[in-house]
Design a protein around this motif. Sequence first.
Motif: not given
Length: 482
Positions: A330-341
């Motif tokens: 699902a969207m988990l890779p994108f969600l985790l990556f956005v959190a790094t911002f």
Amino acid sequence: MHYKVILRILGILLMIFSFSMLPPLAISYIYNDGADFAFIAGFFITLVTGFLIWIPVYRVRQDLRTRDGFLITVLFWAVLGFFGAFPFMITEDPHLSFVDAVFESLSGLTTTGATVITGIDYLPKSILFYRQQLQWLGGMGIIVLAVAILPMLGIGGMQLYRAEIPGPVKDSKLTPRITETAKALWYIYLSLTIVCGVGYWLAGMDVFDAVSHSFSTVAIGGFSTHDASIGYFDSLTIELICVFFMVVSTVNFGLHFFAWRQRSISHYFKDPEFKFYISTLLGITLIALIVLIVTNTYEPAESLRKATFMVVSIATTSGFATADFAHWPAMLPFLLFVATFAGGCAGSTGGGMKVIRVLLILKQGYREIQRLVHPNAIIPVKLGKKPISDRVLEAVWGFFSVYMIVFVVMLVALLATGLDQVTAWSAVGATLNNLGPGLGNVSAHYGNLNEPAKWVLCFAMLLGRLEVFTLLVLFTPIFWKR
């Protein structure tokens, strides 16, 4: 601009940095790994170069101005990345090319954790230790360490401190004197490193791995002595220790300082940034846990373990791994990556834009919604009970705008080198936020990228470490005007 005093400081700092190659040299002799010549050569090249820069101007005594501080900070990080690359180029293993060696060196010093090396388990012990040590030195910022030393040499350091310390409010000091502030930060940093290393050792790591991973954990770097990272140890205890110190190291060190001074932790729970930060970590972890369970990716207990570690590791910009989050559903890779911002808190070793900026942006956004209903109302933006000045809010929005523009420009530059979209945007995000692992072709390592792409990402790492403006200001005409 006081070029002579800038050269004097640069020479001194290079000579100081040369001694950082002696501990890995000792490791090389202990393990007899054959990499000793690389560190001997790197030591003398760096020391002699620093001496040659310093000797013509060693008698110069002038006060630093703000512009001098910015130039010294940027020059030192760029030069340090170059000289720190020598051991990687000279040694037989890994014997990197110039661009790869500079990339690896800058990645360590900026605590990014992106690597171009494969087969890490088989590298000489001294090279492994050197990589970890680079991250440890870069974690708090070598400039802050230098601030504690330079006053003894007759050089003030407030300008350097203001250029180096992350966060939107840079004039706050923990102690009245800048030297004492730098020392206090390093005492806390060193203490956390020691406690973390002892914890790893008691949990089952050998001494070498415990020391090495304590360096990169407290620095929020992500380098490991194994290709499988923390997952190599397959130990819940080690993972919990790592999670704890990743969170602690991305909390504002000012809070740690006051906890040490006041022998109390109550102020942590009164700090708006800390509360928002912990709440965000818990919220993302809960989402990841639900998705992993619903999609049957792991068993429920394993889902909790993987979700907790990987969310904390990626959101704090550490970059350690116990699972390949890039292939989560699902969207988990994108969600985790956005959190790094968002990254870590201001005044911490974490990367990203800093949590306090994100919190202020959200608060100001909510104020604009309120103004739609009450257009004539005076509604201050507050952190806790303290109102935030419009000047700080303008600076936060300015930083956010420039950060996003830089991200887009570098994304376009990487796409122009021939990278696919997922690899390009995740590589820029991972280096600009000082995270390390990305998605696509950079989920494991950056070794397969072309040389122009690596140089772009080196620049991105510097921008992220120096919080964009410190580096970009050098490219403005007004900076160089008298």
